[in-house]
Design a protein around this motif. Structure first.
Motif, short mmCIF file in Angstrom:
data_model
loop_
_atom_site.label_atom_id
_atom_site.label_comp_id
_atom_site.label_asym_id
_atom_site.label_seq_id
_atom_site.Cartn_x
_atom_site.Cartn_y
_atom_site.Cartn_z
N ARG A 118 0.85 -1.20 0.00
CA ARG A 118 0.00 0.00 0.00
C ARG A 118 0.88 1.24 0.00
NH1 ARG A 118 -5.50 -0.39 -0.64
NH2 ARG A 118 -5.91 -2.58 -0.31
N TYR A 144 -5.87 0.12 10.65
CA TYR A 144 -4.88 0.12 9.56
C TYR A 144 -3.68 0.95 9.99
CZ TYR A 144 -7.66 -2.34 6.16
OH TYR A 144 -8.35 -3.31 5.50
N ASP A 181 -1.10 2.29 8.47
CA ASP A 181 -0.63 3.46 7.72
C ASP A 181 -1.61 4.62 7.71
OD1 ASP A 181 -1.52 1.12 6.49
OD2 ASP A 181 -1.26 1.96 4.49
N ILE A 190 -6.94 4.29 10.37
CA ILE A 190 -8.40 4.10 10.34
C ILE A 190 -8.75 2.86 11.16
CG2 ILE A 190 -10.36 3.49 8.85
CD1 ILE A 190 -9.07 5.17 6.67
N ALA A 218 -10.76 0.00 11.60
CA ALA A 218 -11.66 -0.70 10.68
C ALA A 218 -12.54 -1.71 11.39
CB ALA A 218 -10.84 -1.37 9.58
N PRO A 229 -23.10 -1.67 5.49
CA PRO A 229 -22.88 -0.57 4.55
C PRO A 229 -21.45 -0.52 4.02
CG PRO A 229 -23.31 0.24 6.78
CD PRO A 229 -23.47 -1.22 6.83
N GLY A 278 -17.75 0.29 3.40
CA GLY A 278 -16.69 0.80 4.27
C GLY A 278 -16.84 0.42 5.73
N CYS A 279 -17.73 -0.56 6.03
CA CYS A 279 -17.95 -0.90 7.44
C CYS A 279 -16.90 -1.87 7.96
CB CYS A 279 -19.35 -1.48 7.63
SG CYS A 279 -19.55 -3.06 6.82
N SER A 308 -14.46 -6.41 4.16
CA SER A 308 -13.28 -6.96 3.49
C SER A 308 -12.13 -7.10 4.48
CB SER A 308 -12.85 -6.04 2.35
OG SER A 308 -13.89 -5.93 1.42
N HIS A 325 -23.86 -7.41 -0.61
CA HIS A 325 -24.72 -6.25 -0.38
C HIS A 325 -26.19 -6.62 -0.58
CE1 HIS A 325 -21.06 -3.66 -0.81
NE2 HIS A 325 -21.67 -3.12 0.24
N1 LIG Z 1 -5.56 -0.89 2.93
C1 LIG Z 1 -6.18 -0.01 3.68
N2 LIG Z 1 -5.47 0.91 4.33
C2 LIG Z 1 -6.08 1.79 5.12
N3 LIG Z 1 -7.38 1.85 5.34
C3 LIG Z 1 -8.16 0.96 4.72
C4 LIG Z 1 -7.59 -0.02 3.84
N4 LIG Z 1 -8.59 -0.78 3.36
C5 LIG Z 1 -9.73 -0.30 3.89
N5 LIG Z 1 -9.48 0.73 4.71
C6 LIG Z 1 -10.48 1.47 5.51
O1 LIG Z 1 -11.02 0.56 6.43
C7 LIG Z 1 -12.41 0.70 6.50
C8 LIG Z 1 -13.08 -0.64 6.20
O2 LIG Z 1 -12.83 -0.98 4.85
P1 LIG Z 1 -13.31 -2.33 4.18
O3 LIG Z 1 -12.69 -2.44 2.86
O4 LIG Z 1 -13.10 -3.45 5.12
O5 LIG Z 1 -14.86 -2.05 4.02
P2 LIG Z 1 -15.98 -2.96 3.32
O6 LIG Z 1 -17.00 -3.22 4.35
O7 LIG Z 1 -15.38 -4.12 2.67
O8 LIG Z 1 -16.57 -1.96 2.25
P3 LIG Z 1 -17.22 -2.29 0.81
O9 LIG Z 1 -18.60 -2.77 1.07
O10 LIG Z 1 -17.21 -1.00 0.08
O11 LIG Z 1 -16.38 -3.32 0.18
C9 LIG Z 1 -12.80 1.80 5.53
O12 LIG Z 1 -13.00 2.97 6.29
C10 LIG Z 1 -11.60 1.96 4.62
O13 LIG Z 1 -11.43 3.32 4.31
#
Ligand SMILES: Nc1ncnc2c1ncn2[C@@H]1O[C@H](COP(=O)(O)OP(=O)(O)OP(=O)(O)O)[C@@H](O)[C@H]1O
Ligand SMILES: [Mg+2]
Length: 600
Positions: free
Chosen positions: A126, A362, A364, A367, A369, A388, A390-391, A394, A550
């Motif tokens: 990253r 995270y 770097d 955030i 997560a 939702p 960004g929750c 992943s 979703h």
């Molecule tokens: N590699 C990363 N480095 C820093 N922050 C990250 C990284 N990946 C995700 N985030 C942050 O962590 C939070 C969770 O992200 P994540 O990708 O797990 O969400 P998600 O539930 O999978 O979303 P989506 O439904 O859009 O896929 C978000 O606020 C995102 O901005």
């Protein structure tokens, strides 16, 4: 310069090649000097013979004498050719040892760096751009290689030749030596100045080349966006600007180069003038022979190349040191996730995945997560995850695969703490289809078979059938051998997703993680894939599935559903129990139901 000490271990590995390299350089240099001595002897002899010829003019013996002279000259010619041949043989072996060694070291280094890069965790990728990683493994290693091969070879060559030649010259005549070598200090200072100018320029040229590279790479990989927004003309202008800068910088470097070589030639010429002038005086004074002057002329010309090479080698070494420093910087980088040797007998409990109070930030971006996540998934069951954008869905999947280590809490697979398992113990059980599908520019067959050892055509076809993409594939003229263009541009979004599912399923994983991979798939296809996965789970009782989605239709059949909001589990349970709760889940359900009815 200290950065270059990182290469010592490679030198040590190939020490015998290096040793023979040095020996052959010295040998070839000795055979560079001998011809000059032969020429001296030949010239002196010719001088003497011409005098004798004059004396014998008109005598009978004269004809015999002429034959003798011709024979001796032919002999000298043959000796010269012989010496050149021997020198050539040694030069051949110099290249076969030193340059060969540099190629071996380059090979080892590149593989070492590649292996190291692969161990580094996602956080590292990253932080650093792909272009940067590529340039370190390709260009920087190449610069170091130039130093190891030609750089080292010319350094040894210059020093040995210099010592041998100057010692021979001094032994003949000190005064002439001093005059012949007089222009050399000026020459080396000049070379140094010019080289640093060139180096500064070449750095600017390299940087411009890198800019040009990045620009073209982005424009081509984003060509669809460029075309859609009709930005071609603008891109073209920008490209022309960048190439213009590149051209101007290169032109300047070429100008310096153009002045440089004539100047070197001039100084070398000056050296010859001194040699003939002072040499002639010495011959008149009876201290030297004419042959000596010829010999000296050859010696000074022999020194020209090593001295030019010295300036070049200095630049090579400086560049190599800078490149090696860049390589070392990444080699020092520690993988954020460290795997152990693994367990001898890992447990195989009925609980496939379990998390207890897991939180993750995270590193770097800072955030947060995930916060205090706890759940359990039994073997043979399906876990649905919804929430939702960004929750943290992943992120949760990535923690299970240990792409990152959680800040606190514990994660178990089959009852084993994931930190106790080796990389293969952990990940070989998993099949993962990521949210952003990635396909390699290879055939469809190879893409599906990617994670499997010794796949058969039947297995690949079965995987494609499960992922409901088999029919699409055989409709292509080349079927499974269809080449996927870079980034899968020949396929539709849904087809790419399904190939990615087939790849994950192909591993017959005990844990299949599907991160929102049905988003671009129509309802009918979705139902057929879900049915196949259900059958697979009922046939393989140990297999569990984690599915992020979703759309509720994808996870309705799950045994357990997690609703994540803002990094925490807000609700969990079965489809029915969540509907009864009347929270986020039931709201989404009502909304998606209403949308469906509107369409119908
Ligand atoms: N590699 C990363 N480095 C820093 N922050 C990250 C990284 N990946 C995700 N985030 C942050 O962590 C939070 C969770 O992200 P994540 O990708 O797990 O969400 P998600 O539930 O999978 O979303 P989506 O439904 O859009 O896929 C978000 O606020 C995102 O901005
Ligand atoms: Mg996601």
């Amino acid at each position: 310069m200290r950065s270059l000490s990182a290469i010592n271990k490679y030198f040590w590995r190939y020490k015998s090649l290096l040793f023979w390299g040095v020996v052959t350089v010295i040998a070839s240099n000795m055979f560079t000097i001998y011809p000059a001595q032969v020429i001296r002897i030949a010239m002196n002899m010719v001088g003497d013979l011409v005098k004798m010829y004059g004396l014998m003019n008109g005598f009978e013996a004269n004809t015999q004498f002429t034959a003798l002279v011709t024979q001796s000259l032919a002999l000298f010619g043959a000796i010269m050719v012989g010496l050149a041949l021997i020198r050539g043989v040694f030069l051949f072996f110099t290249r076969q040892t030193i340059i060969y060694m540099s190629r071996l070291i380059e090979y080892d280094m590149r593989n070492d760096i590649y292996t190291h890069f692969q161990d580094l965790s996602l956080a590292f990728y990253r932080r650093n751009r792909t272009g940067d990683l590529m340039s370190r493994i390709v260009e920087d290693v190449n610069r170091v290689r130039m130093y190891l091969g030609p750089g080292l070879m010319y350094t040894i060559n210059t020093f040995t030749l210099f010592i041998l030649v100057v010692a021979t010259m001094l032994a003949i005549n000190v005064k002439l030596t001093i005059f012949a070598l007089l222009p050399l200090p000026i020459l080396s200072v000049m070379i140094y100045v010019v080289q640093s100018m060139i180096q500064k320029r070449s750095k600017a040229i390299q940087e411009q080349l890198a800019t040009l590279n990045t620009f073209t790479q982005e424009m081509y990989s984003g060509i669809r966006v460029v075309k859609a927004y009709t930005k071609e003309a603008q891109a073209e202008r920008k490209f022309a600007e960048e190439t213009e800068t590149y051209k101007n910088r290169s032109m300047y470097a070429a100008k310096i180069d153009a002045v440089f070589y004539p100047l070197v030639m001039f100084l070398m010429g000056l050296s010859s003038v001194f040699t003939v002038w002072i040499g002639a005086e010495e011959v008149i004074a009876g201290n030297l022979t004419i042959g000596n002057i010829a010999e000296f002329m050859i010696y000074t010309s022999l020194l020209a190349w090593p001295i030019i090479a010295l300036g070049w080698v200095t630049t090579l070494t400086q560049q190599a040191a800078a490149s090696q420093a860049r390589i070392n910087e990444f080699l020092k980088e520690e993988p954020a996730v460290r795997f152990t040797e693994g367990l001898e007998n890992p447990l195989q409990l009925d609980t496939k995945v379990a998390m207890k109070e897991v939180s993750f930030t995270y590193p770097d971006t800072g955030i947060r997560a995930l916060e205090n996540i706890s759940f359990r998934l039994d073997a043979g069951q399906k876990l649905g995850i919804i929430g939702p954008a960004g929750c943290g869905k992943s992120t949760l999947c990535q923690l299970i695969m240990r792409m990152y280590d959680a800040d606190s809490g514990q994660i178990w697979i089959d009852g084993n703490d994931i930190k106790a398992l080796s990389k293969s113990q952990l990940r070989n059980k998993m099949g993962y289809a990521p949210q952003d599908v990635f396909l390699f520019s290879d055939s469809i067959y190879e893409n599906i078979a990617f994670g499997t050892l010794n796949p058969t055509q039947a297995e690949v076809e079965k995987a494609a059938t499960v992922a409901a993409v088999h029919e699409n594939i055989i409709a292509f003229p080349e079927g499974y051998q269809t080449e996927i263009g870079e980034r899968g541009v020949n396929l539709s979004g849904g087809q790419k997703q399904r190939i990615s599912i087939a790849r994950a399923w192909m591993r017959k994983p005990e844990l299949l993680i599907l991160d929102d991979v049905l988003s671009a798939v129509d309802t009918q296809t979705e139902e057929s894939i879900l049915a196949e996965l259900r059958r697979f789970r009922s046939e393989n009782k140990k297999t569990s599935v984690i599915q992020v989605a979703h759309r509720l239709s994808c996870i309705q059949d799950a045994d357990h559903i997690l609703v994540i909001e803002n990094g925490s589990i807000s609700e969990q349970g079965s489809h029915e129990s969540l509907l009864a709760k009347g929270g986020y889940y039931s709201r989404i359900y009502q909304k998606q139901l209403a949308e469906m009815e509107e369409v119908v």
